[in-house]
Design an enzyme around this catalytic site. Structure first.
Site, PDB file in Angstrom:
ATOM      1  N   ASP A  59      46.636  88.807 -19.611  1.00  0.00           N
ATOM      2  CA  ASP A  59      47.723  88.185 -20.377  1.00  0.00           C
ATOM      3  C   ASP A  59      48.946  87.969 -19.482  1.00  0.00           C
ATOM      4  OD1 ASP A  59      49.585  87.370 -22.272  1.00  0.00           O
ATOM      5  OD2 ASP A  59      49.034  88.923 -23.718  1.00  0.00           O
ATOM      6  N   HIS A 114      46.462  85.330 -22.848  1.00  0.00           N
ATOM      7  CA  HIS A 114      47.001  85.840 -24.109  1.00  0.00           C
ATOM      8  C   HIS A 114      46.024  85.613 -25.259  1.00  0.00           C
ATOM      9  CE1 HIS A 114      50.263  87.281 -26.612  1.00  0.00           C
ATOM     10  NE2 HIS A 114      50.236  86.204 -27.360  1.00  0.00           N
ATOM     11  N   SER A 155      50.038  89.650 -31.019  1.00  0.00           N
ATOM     12  CA  SER A 155      51.166  88.923 -30.450  1.00  0.00           C
ATOM     13  C   SER A 155      52.453  89.208 -31.235  1.00  0.00           C
ATOM     14  CB  SER A 155      50.836  87.427 -30.380  1.00  0.00           C
ATOM     15  OG  SER A 155      51.762  86.721 -29.597  1.00  0.00           O
TER      16      SER A 155
END
Length: 398
Positions: free
Chosen positions: A345, A378, A182
């Site tokens: 995601d 995610h 991330s």
């Protein structure tokens, strides 16, 4: 504790992950680690501002070899910190967020590598006793008062440069790899672009090489509730009533954006649109809304609203290499690269990682791409990365 680890704990105790017994055995073999402190008297940001008396926490796992060639840097995600693996003591119920990947005999093998990670500037969880950070809530040594919004805007490059200062202090000249999920993926790829002679390999998990307009607007929504809370007071709330409701609303957006709709619907399987309370009271909330509100409130006490604003801006400003455009920034990379986005995601969509991979491929660089498959969106970068553990292990060995 960090946002995703707290969410992880909630999911585990709810029986939602269905981890195998082997995963449980791995958890029992977690390393015992300690938080260390890195300090700098002065630091100049990418924008040319000076920050004095910086203190940041960091951790390490494994041993640095004689020629200091086996170091792997783990760069953390938006609401995370440097606790990537291990436990602080045996009684800890939750290990670091990538404990299933980092440790003796694991994909990032601490019998072979010296692994380290550092808290970022403006880390969100300032009330976590294991987080050490400098940011808006820190006392400005020039005034004796919290910085508030006088704290300089910081960038992903600033996080990278502070990590570089620690690495140089340890006498490390080159990194075997930089690996991050991330927001950590942004740091990892910027490392490879900013210091190409120091990085041999880069792994981007649920990541991106730049922030496009769509994602920038999405992150802006995380900041809006904080600024609309009257207690925010233009960032001047230290020693006063904090903007808790704005922070909770922001965390609800972050939670929803990080999870796939299928997982949220599965978790709220008993939800019904025609619930009695909201049908009869305009102020009553549906059970699903209460569910996400409860999880946000459980984390808000650890976090600082201004720090979220600063991390939002750092991400919004991001392009690999911090140059005119993505192609120019990526052209500087010499490292082998591996991209592992999640197919589901909806926050950092896989097309963002694929764009960087395609550019690097067209530039003739050594690059790999594979997609994680899971139901968490995610958060597949934490819960569905294990099937690619061998991919990571083999990439680090090539």
């Amino acid at each position: 504790m960090k946002f995703l680890v707290l969410l992880w704990s909630v999911i585990i105790t709810s029986g939602m992950l269905g981890f195998s017994s082997s995963a449980s055995a791995e958890a029992k073999e977690s390393l015992i680690v300690e938080k260390k402190i890195f300090e700098l008297e002065t630091f100049q940001t990418f924008a040319g501002k000076t920050i004095k008396q910086i203190k940041l926490g960091w951790e390490s796992y494994g041993e640095l070899n004689a020629d200091k060639s086996n170091a792997i840097l783990i760069t953390h995600y938006f609401t995370g910190n440097s606790h990537a693996a291990g436990k602080y003591n045996e009684s800890d119920t939750t290990a670091g967020y990538w404990d299933h990947l980092i440790g003796p005999g694991k994909a990032i093998d601490t019998n072979q590598y010296f692994v380290l990670s550092m808290d970022t500037l403006a880390n969100v969880a300032i009330n976590d006793p294991h987080v050490i950070t400098t940011g808006p809530a820190t006392i400005n040594p020039d005034t004796g008062k919290p910085y508030g919004l006088s704290f300089p805007v910081v960038t992903i490059r600033d996080f990278v440069n502070l990590q570089k200062a620690l690495i140089e202090q340890l006498g490390i000249k080159k990194l075997h790899a930089v690996v991050g999920p991330s927001m950590g993926s942004m740091q990892a790829i910027d490392w490879a672009a900013a210091y190409p002679n120091m990085v041999e390999r880069m792994v981007s998990v649920i990541g991106t090489g730049h922030l496009d307009a769509w994602t920038t607007i999405g992150l802006h929504q995380w900041a809006v509730p904080i600024k609309l809370d009257p207690n925010w007071n233009a960032g001047d709330y230290y020693g006063k009533q904090a903007p808790v409701e704005g922070l909770v609303a922001s965390l609800k957006l972050i939670t929803q954006n990080a999870l796939h709709p299928d997982f949220i619907n599965e978790t709220n399987a008993s939800y019904s649109p025609l619930e009695d309370a909201p049908l009869n009271d305009i102020l009553a909330q549906h059970s699903a809304v209460k569910w996400i509100d409860q999880r946000a409130r459980s984390r808000a006490s650890l976090m600082d609203a201004n720090h979220i604003l600063y991390l939002v801006r750092a991400c919004q400003l991001f392009v690999a290499g911090h140059d005119d455009n993505l192609e120019k920034g990526l052209s500087k990379i010499k490292a082998k690269t591996l991209f592992l986005p999640s197919a589901g995601d909806l926050l950092l969509m896989p097309r963002l990682a694929k764009t960087s991979y395609d550019v690097l491929k067209a530039q003739g660089k050594d690059t790999q791409y594979a997609e994680l498959k899971g139901k968490y969106g995610h958060l597949d970068g934490f819960f569905a990365v294990s099937p690619h553990a061998e991919t990571i292990r083999e990439f680090l060995a090539k």
